[in-house]
Write an enzyme that holds these catalytic residues in place. Structure first.
Site, short mmCIF file in Angstrom:
data_model
loop_
_atom_site.label_atom_id
_atom_site.label_comp_id
_atom_site.label_asym_id
_atom_site.label_seq_id
_atom_site.Cartn_x
_atom_site.Cartn_y
_atom_site.Cartn_z
N THR A 41 47.52 39.28 40.02
CA THR A 41 46.89 40.59 40.37
C THR A 41 46.54 41.01 41.76
O THR A 41 46.20 42.07 42.13
CB THR A 41 45.49 40.74 39.87
OG1 THR A 41 44.73 39.58 40.25
CG2 THR A 41 45.58 40.43 38.27
N HIS A 90 42.35 34.04 45.14
CA HIS A 90 41.15 34.14 46.04
C HIS A 90 40.06 32.79 45.68
O HIS A 90 40.80 32.00 44.69
CB HIS A 90 40.45 35.17 45.55
CG HIS A 90 40.38 35.65 44.26
ND1 HIS A 90 39.60 34.79 43.27
CD2 HIS A 90 40.69 36.27 43.46
CE1 HIS A 90 39.66 34.98 42.16
NE2 HIS A 90 40.55 36.08 42.19
N HIS A 128 40.08 31.31 41.97
CA HIS A 128 41.27 30.83 41.72
C HIS A 128 41.22 29.25 42.16
O HIS A 128 41.37 28.33 41.54
CB HIS A 128 42.59 31.34 42.32
CG HIS A 128 42.95 32.67 41.80
ND1 HIS A 128 43.33 33.76 42.40
CD2 HIS A 128 43.06 33.20 40.61
CE1 HIS A 128 43.52 34.86 41.51
NE2 HIS A 128 43.48 34.30 40.38
N LYS A 139 36.20 43.02 32.41
CA LYS A 139 36.70 44.40 33.20
C LYS A 139 35.59 45.56 32.61
O LYS A 139 35.98 45.49 31.24
CB LYS A 139 37.99 44.59 33.23
CG LYS A 139 38.83 43.63 33.98
CD LYS A 139 38.68 43.54 35.33
CE LYS A 139 39.61 42.55 36.06
NZ LYS A 139 39.36 41.00 35.46
N ARG A 158 42.54 48.39 34.30
CA ARG A 158 43.07 48.30 35.64
C ARG A 158 44.27 48.85 35.85
O ARG A 158 45.06 49.17 34.78
CB ARG A 158 43.02 46.79 36.04
CG ARG A 158 44.65 45.84 35.58
CD ARG A 158 44.71 44.55 36.20
NE ARG A 158 43.41 43.98 36.27
CZ ARG A 158 43.44 42.51 35.96
NH1 ARG A 158 44.41 41.96 35.67
NH2 ARG A 158 42.15 41.80 36.03
N GLN A 216 48.81 35.56 25.75
CA GLN A 216 48.17 34.43 26.42
C GLN A 216 48.19 33.22 25.52
O GLN A 216 48.53 31.98 25.69
CB GLN A 216 46.77 34.47 26.88
CG GLN A 216 46.27 33.21 27.75
CD GLN A 216 45.14 33.44 28.66
OE1 GLN A 216 44.66 34.67 29.10
NE2 GLN A 216 44.19 32.32 28.79
N ASP A 229 35.48 32.54 31.59
CA ASP A 229 35.70 33.83 31.11
C ASP A 229 37.00 34.01 30.28
O ASP A 229 37.23 34.78 29.30
CB ASP A 229 35.72 34.80 32.16
CG ASP A 229 36.69 34.31 33.08
OD1 ASP A 229 36.98 33.27 33.08
OD2 ASP A 229 37.18 35.30 33.90
N LYS A 279 28.69 36.55 40.94
CA LYS A 279 29.90 35.69 41.41
C LYS A 279 30.04 35.68 42.78
O LYS A 279 29.84 36.38 43.57
CB LYS A 279 31.15 36.62 40.83
CG LYS A 279 31.77 36.49 39.64
CD LYS A 279 32.94 37.05 39.55
CE LYS A 279 33.33 36.73 38.14
NZ LYS A 279 34.74 37.57 37.69
N LYS A 318 32.89 36.86 46.74
CA LYS A 318 33.12 38.07 47.03
C LYS A 318 32.19 38.69 48.34
O LYS A 318 31.25 38.24 48.43
CB LYS A 318 32.67 39.04 45.69
CG LYS A 318 33.60 38.84 44.64
CD LYS A 318 33.98 40.09 44.42
CE LYS A 318 35.40 39.91 43.63
NZ LYS A 318 35.42 39.77 42.02
N THR A 319 32.77 39.65 49.16
CA THR A 319 32.13 40.22 50.20
C THR A 319 32.27 41.58 49.95
O THR A 319 32.85 42.07 48.93
CB THR A 319 32.64 39.73 51.72
OG1 THR A 319 34.14 40.22 51.63
CG2 THR A 319 32.81 38.26 51.65
#
Length: 408
Positions: free
Chosen positions: A41, A46, A49, A83, A87, A172, A193, A228, A231-232
């Site tokens: 994505t 990140h 992952h 989500k 997306r 999947q 998730d 989570k 994340k910033t």
RNA sequence: GGUUGGGUUCCCGAGUGGCCAAAGGGGGCAGACUGUAAAUCUGUUGCGAUAGCUUCGAAGGUCCGAAUCCUUCCCCAACCA
């Protein structure tokens, strides 16, 4: 060699297992092939992952064979899990580019030599599927009723779910079946998730192949408030040094909440558990030592020892108020750029310490900006040749953001 | 395809002709306190030096004046088909 199951359990990775007893037995007796999927994505992995990569690495160290599955095909569909909105559709070019980026990054953490791990792309089998054949072979094994009750669609049942995304789970599941057929892959791992998606695949293999298949999910990386991590305000904490610099990366971990230090050490470093427990037990300001170690170790794994040392040195120098050194972000300018001096607002914007002149002004007016350790509240202030010490000016915004301007 | 309700600034959400750059909350940023933590308190939060400029799904229109009214279009949800 250690038992991977015990390692993952002790470090607190494991959240859910499809067949607890069987899986425990399996790890005692066999070396298995397992897989984790990565949907491309973005053009960098990140921290989210990274957690699963760590699990993968632990598994590999214990002798199991990982398959890194690049979602070049599933990325065309998009996972709706968690989500609230659909997306954006990505172009094939973007997806393929991202897959290449992922591959490069993964090879830092996973040993692909001598077939000890493999990397495959589900675009190879998904993009050219024949719709009717696929529906007849695979679609017939899925119950829509069951799928609709799956947790991963829950939020979308309120907000809307397209048929495109609804199919993600089937894609999947089919991946797992395909990997089972091609490589004898019998277990899928993933973030918690992914539970419903993983279950889909496990069931599919059991139905289509009458063979055992297993699934395991990991704790998501959340802080003590359940939010989570990784994340910033600027977005994710990336592993790519051009997207999140090693210094920023280091600082992110240096600043985790007290309650999250031990968890991060456990999940994101290879430090022995004795050490992790010792560091996690530190209290009061002592816990800062644990944070330093966390930041250093993690930066080392991701960016290498040299970058970790630089970030460490820079942090210590800046926060201890000592000499400036190390790898804090630097902008170079020439004498010509300087000529009449640079006003402070421009300086803040060009160094990206402030996103706009308005915000820069506010920061200055509120007393949040320092130049060479001196507080500046005058928005008319200009940086001139005299401001430079040995060709360097240090600008600080707030407590933690530093930037240097270097004269070249 | 039909009916109803919607699309507001980073997010949620108020606003139904001027007092609206737009309440409130969340988040962010800065300050105080600290341990580069958390909690708390204070300030701030479209761009712009001022003038001013751009923003309320999109495009047109009415009006001295529109996020608010009209027209067309796009998108979303629920129910019906």
């Amino acid at each position: 060699m250690e038992n991977a199951f015990e390692v993952l359990k002790e470090r607190g990775f494991i959240e859910q297992l499809t067949h607890p007893e069987e899986i425990e037995e399996l790890f005692k007796n066999e070396k298995i092939t397992f897989y984790i999927g990565f949907d491309p994505t973005a053009d960098s992995l990140h921290v989210g992952h990274f957690l699963t990569v760590m699990a993968m690495s632990h598994m590999q160290r214990c002798g199991h064979r990982p398959i890194c599955l690049m979602g070049g095909g599933t990325g065309m569909v998009g996972d709706p899990t968690g989500k609230t909105d659909m997306r954006k559709m990505m172009t094939v070019e973007t997806i393929d580019h991202n897959v290449e980026c992922f591959k490069k990054q993964l090879s830092r953490f996973i040993d692909f030599s001598d077939d000890k791990a493999i990397i495959v792309n589900n675009a190879d089998w998904l993009r050219n599927l024949n719709y009717i054949e696929f529906l007849r072979e695979i679609g017939s094994s899925f119950s829509v009723n069951k799928m609709l009750s799956a947790d991963c669609y829950k939020t979308r049942m309120e907000k809307g779910l397209t048929f495109l995304e609804f199919n993600y789970m089937i894609m999947q599941s089919y991946d797992f079946l395909e990997l089972n057929r091609r490589y004898g892959c019998i277990m899928q791992l993933g973030g918690n998730d992914q539970w419903s998606n993983i279950l889909g695949g496990v069931n599919l293999i059991r139905v289509k192949e009458s063979k055992p298949a297993y699934g395991m999910t990991f704790q998501l990386l959340t802080n003590s408030e359940g939010k989570k991590m990784g994340k910033t305000e600027k977005g994710a904490v990336w592993l790519d040094p051009t997207k999140t610099t090693p210094y920023e990366f280091y600082q992110y971990w240096r600043n985790v909440g007290d309650n999250d230090v031990e968890k991060c050490l456990r999940l994101l470093t290879f430090l022995p558990m004795d050490e992790v427990r010792r560091l996690g037990a530190l209290e009061g300001s002592e816990i800062n030592k644990a944070k330093e170690i966390l930041a250093y170790e993690l930066t080392k794994i991701v960016h290498g020892e040299e970058e970790a040392k630089k970030a460490d040195a820079a942090a210590k120098a800046l926060f201890a108020g000592g000499a400036v050194s190390g790898s804090i972000p630097t902008t170079e300018i020439t004498n010509a750029d300087l000529c009449d001096g640079i006003d402070i607002l421009s300086a803040l914007v060009t160094t990206k310490l402030a996103p706009s002149r308005s915000e820069a002004r506010r920061a200055v007016q509120q007393g949040g900006v320092k130049i060479n350790e001196e507080k500046i509240t005058d928005i008319e202030y200009k940086i001139t040749t005299d401001t430079f010490n040995d060709g360097i000016v240090t600008i600080q915004k707030g407590k933690k953001s530093f930037h240097r301007i270097k004269l070249s």
